[in-house]
Design an enzyme around this catalytic site. Structure first.
Site, PDB file in Angstrom:
ATOM      1  N   SER A   1     -13.244   9.849  -1.298  1.00  0.00           N
ATOM      2  CA  SER A   1     -11.271   9.966  -1.595  1.00  0.00           C
ATOM      3  C   SER A   1     -10.854  10.873  -1.891  1.00  0.00           C
ATOM      4  O   SER A   1      -9.883  11.059  -1.711  1.00  0.00           O
ATOM      5  CB  SER A   1     -11.715   8.095  -2.539  1.00  0.00           C
ATOM      6  OG  SER A   1     -10.854   7.635  -1.739  1.00  0.00           O
TER       7      SER A   1
ATOM      8  N   SER B   1      -7.981   3.487   1.651  1.00  0.00           N
ATOM      9  CA  SER B   1      -7.392   2.646   0.233  1.00  0.00           C
ATOM     10  C   SER B   1      -8.733   3.365  -0.524  1.00  0.00           C
ATOM     11  O   SER B   1      -9.264   4.226  -0.276  1.00  0.00           O
ATOM     12  CB  SER B   1      -8.307   1.140  -0.123  1.00  0.00           C
ATOM     13  OG  SER B   1      -8.218   0.526  -1.324  1.00  0.00           O
ATOM     14  N   GLU B   2      -7.992   3.992  -2.315  1.00  0.00           N
ATOM     15  CA  GLU B   2      -8.692   5.167  -3.090  1.00  0.00           C
ATOM     16  C   GLU B   2     -10.195   4.772  -3.044  1.00  0.00           C
ATOM     17  O   GLU B   2     -11.027   5.303  -3.485  1.00  0.00           O
ATOM     18  CB  GLU B   2      -7.805   5.771  -4.157  1.00  0.00           C
ATOM     19  CG  GLU B   2      -7.824   4.508  -5.205  1.00  0.00           C
ATOM     20  CD  GLU B   2      -6.251   4.378  -5.170  1.00  0.00           C
ATOM     21  OE1 GLU B   2      -5.525   3.999  -3.230  1.00  0.00           O
ATOM     22  OE2 GLU B   2      -5.170   3.551  -6.115  1.00  0.00           O
ATOM     23  N   ASN B   3      -9.941   3.549  -3.295  1.00  0.00           N
ATOM     24  CA  ASN B   3     -11.902   3.102  -3.808  1.00  0.00           C
ATOM     25  C   ASN B   3     -13.065   3.594  -2.683  1.00  0.00           C
ATOM     26  O   ASN B   3     -14.367   3.260  -2.919  1.00  0.00           O
ATOM     27  CB  ASN B   3     -11.698   1.658  -4.218  1.00  0.00           C
ATOM     28  CG  ASN B   3     -10.853   0.699  -3.492  1.00  0.00           C
ATOM     29  OD1 ASN B   3      -9.967   1.211  -2.835  1.00  0.00           O
ATOM     30  ND2 ASN B   3     -11.765  -0.142  -2.962  1.00  0.00           N
TER      31      ASN B   3
END
Lengths: 231, 219
Positions: free
Chosen positions: B87, B45-47
Site C-alpha cells: 500500500s 485506502s492505505e490499510n
C-alpha cells in the site's frame, strides 16, 4: 513439516519479560486475539510492542496496557486509547511514533533480509532527528533500520500445518509483513485446513516464515467504528 | 461561506477521470459523495484496499473490511486487497494521482502540520507522513481559521511538521488557494458570498491576489 501447536498458551509459552514482539492488525482488524489473551494470562512484563495501533481501552493491545505489561510501543497511530494516552503522558510508557509506511517497510526489510531502507517519509520533520539523510536524484531520504523482533504474532484467515497462510480482506494489513519478520513467528488462524487444501497460487505467506500455527477460537472481531448507510 | 460538504463538493471537482485517489479522515472522506456518477475513479485506502465503496447497509457490516479511519466500508467491483507495505509502496512510487487530507496548519511554502500538538494531542501521524512525502498532487481540506479565530494559512507552521514543500492546493470554507512553487498562497477562487477582503483578513501567510477573483462554481 508439522508446525501445529495446541493453542495460544503453547504457542507463546517461551515469550519472556522484556522481549520485543510484533503484533499484526490495523486498529482491531486482523489482530491475533488469542495470542493477546494468552499474553495477558501469562502476565509477561516489560514488553516492547511493534504494532500499528495500541488497541482500545478494553480490547486488543489495550488489554496488555491495562495490565501494565508493555514498556514501549512502536506505532504509527494511537488515537483510540485513553489508558495509552495516560501512561504516555505520565511517562510510564515509552512511545516511538513512526510513519505507517515506515513501520510496514521496516517489517518488510527484516523479512527480506535487508538491514535498512531509505524512505522519503518524515524528511524535514522531527521523525528525521538523528537519522542519516541521503540525497538520491535530487530528493532527500531517511535511512530507516529493519526491525529486530523476538516474536511476531499474526492472525490469518486460513492456514495449514506447513504454516502457509491466506488473509481476508483488510485484515491482511501488517500481518504478512510481520509474519516474515519475527525470529519466531506464531500464526493463529480462523480455519486450520489439511495440507494440500490451500491453492498454492492463492497463498499470501509461504509457510517457511511460520514457526508455530494453531486453530484460533472464540474470535470477537470487534468493530471500532461502525458506520452504515440507510437503505 | 462553505460548510464541510461544500468544501468536499468543491474538492471533488479536482478529481479527474482515471484517477487513483487517497482520501484522508474527516472532510476528505466526504469528497467521495460528490464524485460524478460514471467517472472512473478508484479510491485507495492505505490499510490495504483499492476500490473502496460506500458504507455498508445496516446488518451488512464486516469486521474484516474497514478503511484507514477504521470505519466499516464496502468494496466496488474490481477492488483488490494488499498488505500495508505494498500500500505504501504504491504511494511512495507515485502511483496515487491525488491525495486529499486535512491539516491544522499549512505554510506559504507548502509545509503541512497535522499530527501533533505538543503537550495536548499526540495521536500519531498514521500514514500522513508517507503520503505527503511522496504524492505528486496534494490538496488540503481544512477550515481557513482555527476555533480561536487564528489563520491556519501561515508564513511558517508553528506545530510539528508532517511534511515539507508538498501541499499544492488548499480548499477552505472561504477560498481555493494554490501554493506556488516559489512560495506564497495564490488566491484562485472565493466561496459564495465571501469577499476577497475577507480572504485577505483570514490569511496570515503571503496571499497573492491578481485581478478579479472569481466565485467558486460548485456545479
Amino acid at each position: 513439516m508439522n508446525k501445529v501447536v495446541a493453542n495460544a498458551e503453547a504457542a507463546i509459552h517461551d515469550i519472556k519479560d522484556n522481549m520485543t514482539l510484533m503484533v499484526g492488525g490495523f486498529g482491531l482488524c486482523g489482530i491475533p486475539e488469542n495470542c493477546i489473551s494468552a499474553l495477558v494470562k501469562k502476565n509477561v512484563k516489560g514488553l516492547v510492542c511493534i504494532s500499528n495501533n495500541a488497541g482500545v481501552d478494553d480490547f486488543g493491545l489495550g488489554l496488555l496496557l491495562q495490565n501494565k505489561q508493555i514498556r514501549k510501543m512502536i506505532s504509527s497511530y494511537v488515537g483510540e486509547n485513553a489508558e495509552f494516552e495516560r501512561q504516555m503522558l505520565s511517562g510510564e510508557l515509552e512511545v516511538d511514533l513512526i510513519p505507517q509506511g515506515t513501520l510496514a517497510t521496516r517489517c518488510l526489510a527484516a523479512g527480506y533480509g535487508m538491514p535498512a531502507v531509505f524512505t522519503p517519509a518524515g524528511v524535514g520533520t522531527e521523525v528525521a532527528i538523528g537519522k542519516e539523510v541521503r540525497n538520491f536524484n535530487g530528493k532527500d531520504y531517511l535511512l530507516e533500520m529493519a526491525f529486530d523482533a523476538d516474536f511476531a504474532l499474526v492472525k490469518a484467515w486460513k492456514g495449514d500445518a506447513h504454516g502457509n497462510l491466506i488473509f481476508h480482506e483488510t485484515a491482511r494489513n501488517f500481518n504478512p509483513l510481520m509474519a516474515m519478520a519475527g525470529k519466531i513467528t506464531v500464526a493463529e488462524v480462523e480455519e486450520l485446513v489439511p495440507v494440500g487444501q490451500l491453492d498454492p497460487d492463492m497463498i499470501h505467506t509461504p509457510g517457511i516464515y511460520i514457526h508455530r500455527i494453531f486453530q484460533g477460537a472464540g474470535y470477537e472481531k470487534r468493530i471500532e467504528q461502525r458506520t452504515v448507510r440507510s437503505r | 461561506m462553505l460548510d464541510k460538504n461544500g468544501i468536499a463538493k468543491r474538492i471533488a471537482r479536482e478529481v479527474k477521470d482515471g484517477y487513483y485517489v487517497n482520501l484522508g479522515i474527516g472532510i476528505p472522506t466526504l469528497v467521495a459523495n460528490y464524485i460524478p456518477a460514471g467517472m472512473n475513479v478508484v479510491l485507495q485506502s492505505e490499510n490495504g484496499l483499492l476500490g473502496m465503496g460506500p458504507f455498508p447497509f445496516e446488518g451488512e457490516e464486516d469486521p474484516d473490511l474497514i478503511n484507514a479511519g477504521k470505519q466499516t466500508i464496502t468494496t466496488v467491483p474490481g477492488s483488490v486487497f494488499f498488505d500495508s507495505a505494498m500500500s505504501f509502496g504504491m504511494i511512495r512510487a507515485g502511483k496515487v494521482d491525488l491525495t486529499i487530507l486535512g491539516a491544522m496548519e499549512v505554510s506559504e511554502t507548502g509545509d503541512i502540520a497535522n499530527w501533533k500538538i505538543p503537550g495536548k494531542m499526540v495521536k500519531g501521524m498514521g500514514g500522513a507522513m508517507d503520503l505527503v512525502a511522496a504524492a505528486r498532487n496534494i490538496i488540503v481540506a481544512m477550515q481557513h481559521v482555527n476555533k480561536a479565530g487564528e489563520s491556519k494559512l501561515l508564513p511558517q507552521c508553528s506545530l510539528p511538521l508532517t511534511g515539507i514543500r508538498c501541499v499544492k492546493k488548499i480548499v477552505t470554507e472561504l477560498a481555493v488557494v494554490e501554493v506556488l512553487p516559489q512560495g506564497g498562497f495564490k488566491l484562485l477562487e472565493r466561496a459564495p458570498g465571501i469577499s476577497t477582503q475577507q480572504v485577505i483578513n483570514a490569511t496570515a501567510g503571503k496571499l497573492i491576489v491578481e485581478g478579479d477573483i472569481p466565485e467558486m462554481n460548485l456545479n
